[in-house]
Design an enzyme around this catalytic site. Structure first.
Site, PDB file in Angstrom:
ATOM      1  N   HIS A   1       0.816  -1.215   0.000  1.00 26.40           N
ATOM      2  CA  HIS A   1       0.000   0.000   0.000  1.00 26.40           C
ATOM      3  C   HIS A   1       0.848   1.264   0.000  1.00 26.40           C
ATOM      4  O   HIS A   1       0.401   2.318  -0.390  1.00 26.40           O
ATOM      5  CB  HIS A   1      -0.914   0.032   1.227  1.00 26.40           C
TER       6      HIS A   1
ATOM      7  N   HIS B   1       6.202   7.416   6.459  1.00 28.71           N
ATOM      8  CA  HIS B   1       5.700   6.810   5.225  1.00 28.71           C
ATOM      9  C   HIS B   1       5.373   7.936   4.248  1.00 28.71           C
ATOM     10  O   HIS B   1       5.465   9.113   4.600  1.00 28.71           O
ATOM     11  CB  HIS B   1       4.468   5.948   5.492  1.00 28.71           C
TER      12      HIS B   1
ATOM     13  N   HIS C   1       2.970   9.341   0.604  1.00 27.22           N
ATOM     14  CA  HIS C   1       1.810   9.260  -0.288  1.00 27.22           C
ATOM     15  C   HIS C   1       2.196   9.957  -1.586  1.00 27.22           C
ATOM     16  O   HIS C   1       2.807  11.029  -1.569  1.00 27.22           O
ATOM     17  CB  HIS C   1       0.601   9.955   0.336  1.00 27.22           C
TER      18      HIS C   1
ATOM     19  N   GLU D   1      -1.391  14.487  -0.001  1.00 26.38           N
ATOM     20  CA  GLU D   1      -2.703  14.389   0.633  1.00 26.38           C
ATOM     21  C   GLU D   1      -3.251  15.788   0.931  1.00 26.38           C
ATOM     22  O   GLU D   1      -4.358  16.127   0.545  1.00 26.38           O
ATOM     23  CB  GLU D   1      -2.602  13.555   1.914  1.00 26.38           C
TER      24      GLU D   1
ATOM     25  N   HIS E   1       4.988  11.800   5.733  1.00 29.69           N
ATOM     26  CA  HIS E   1       4.404  11.893   7.064  1.00 29.69           C
ATOM     27  C   HIS E   1       5.336  11.238   8.071  1.00 29.69           C
ATOM     28  O   HIS E   1       5.646  10.043   7.954  1.00 29.69           O
ATOM     29  CB  HIS E   1       3.041  11.187   7.112  1.00 29.69           C
TER      30      HIS E   1
ATOM     31  N   THR F   1      -5.348   9.515   8.063  1.00 31.00           N
ATOM     32  CA  THR F   1      -5.880   9.611   6.700  1.00 31.00           C
ATOM     33  C   THR F   1      -6.202   8.246   6.104  1.00 31.00           C
ATOM     34  O   THR F   1      -6.414   8.126   4.906  1.00 31.00           O
ATOM     35  CB  THR F   1      -4.905  10.364   5.776  1.00 31.00           C
ATOM     36  N   THR F   2      -6.232   7.221   6.953  1.00 31.04           N
ATOM     37  CA  THR F   2      -6.664   5.884   6.549  1.00 31.04           C
ATOM     38  C   THR F   2      -7.577   5.330   7.641  1.00 31.04           C
ATOM     39  O   THR F   2      -7.515   5.774   8.785  1.00 31.04           O
ATOM     40  CB  THR F   2      -5.462   4.927   6.364  1.00 31.04           C
TER      41      THR F   2
END
Length: 292
Positions: free
Chosen positions: A75, A102, A104, A114, A127, A210-211
């Site tokens: 992911h 991690h 995005h 994001e 992040h 955000t997940t």
């Protein structure tokens, strides 16, 4: 619950991690994803409020060299961080210790951050996740409305490679397949982010993970100064693969409604709209504006 929290805070992608489907369906599977204080958001600079308490954040042991493992979890890519590096000050209520970082991203350097600034979406976002220093586990930290502090950093396209990122980019190229991992050469958190003199300008608001499950327990600090990466470096992340073998692209959640929240800015943060108006006024004064 423990598995879900681990999944969330290790930057897991929604579909395979939770079975919740696309982001617009999260509120059906996870009640809190339909909450009023969700992240990410679009930061409208002219509506931000200057807060004198948002002084420069104190980074402790961010220069500390550590070794870790970088993993493609199907992911995103994630790197665990020893709980040695901490942040404090800058309006934060206490000391927070780093847990992991991690990223995005979009499609080969396309829009992928994001958070957005005045509607602008950057190619990628970093992040660095922290929890309050007195907590020993994330489950407990997530029950605290300010238990988690995340530092968000944007990336921008550069004509030249960022040498500080060479070690990470090279290892990213070695974890294309889901569940693959490899040792990361010795790095520090400081080498990932702008120099401290460029960290005085930032935005602050209260939001969520955000997940799923979208816990509203995050104090967000989004920095204005972007990190430069070349197109080749940005594109390396899109070569990774999701669980289904497809190219790993677009692993970001769309911006969420502000729902009356106030976004604050530090003293160094610019109001971009005002800057544009100032430039227009200067152009007119110099007689450089175009005739009607």
């Amino acid at each position: 619950m423990q598995q879900l929290i681990l999944c969330v805070l290790l930057a897991s992608f929604w579909t395979s991690c939770t079975g919740a489907g696309a982001p617009e369906k999260w509120d059906h599977a996870f009640k809190e994803c339909a909450g009023k204080y969700q992240s990410p958001i679009n930061i409208v600079t002219r509506k931000t409020l200057k807060d004198e308490r948002l002084t420069p954040i104190k980074f402790k042991n961010y220069q500390q060299i550590f070794r870790s493992t970088i993993k493609n979890n199907g992911h995103s890519v994630q790197v665990g961080v020893p709980h040695l590096s901490t942040i404090s000050g800058g309006g934060l209520q206490g000391i927070y210790k780093a847990v992991q970082f991690h990223l995005h991203w979009g499609n080969n350097g396309g829009p992928g951050s994001e958070h957005t600034i005045d509607g602008e979406q950057y190619p990628m976002e970093l992040h660095i996740v922290h929890m309050k220093s007195h907590y020993t586990d994330l489950t407990t930290a997530l029950r605290d409305p300010e238990g988690i502090a995340v530092l968000g950093f944007f990336y921008e396209k550069s004509n030249s490679a960022n040498r500080k990122y060479e070690a990470i980019i090279n290892t990213v190229r070695n974890v294309k397949a889901t569940n693959s991992n490899t040792s990361l050469p010795a790095i520090s958190l400081a080498q990932l982010i702008p120099s401290e003199q460029n960290l005085t300008s930032y935005y602050r608001y209260k939001g969520s993970l955000t997940t799923p499950g979208c816990a509203e327990a995050v104090v967000w600090t989004v920095f204005e100064k972007p990190i430069p990466l070349s197109m080749d470096q940005l594109g390396a992340f899109s070569d990774l693969q999701f669980h289904d073998g497809k190219q790993m692209m677009g692993n970001f959640r769309p911006v969420q409604p502000l729902n009356g929240r106030q976004v604050f800015r530090s003293g160094g943060a610019m109001i971009l709209a005002s800057s544009a108006l100032l430039m227009a006024a200067i152009s007119m004064a110099l007689g450089l504006s175009h005739p009607n």
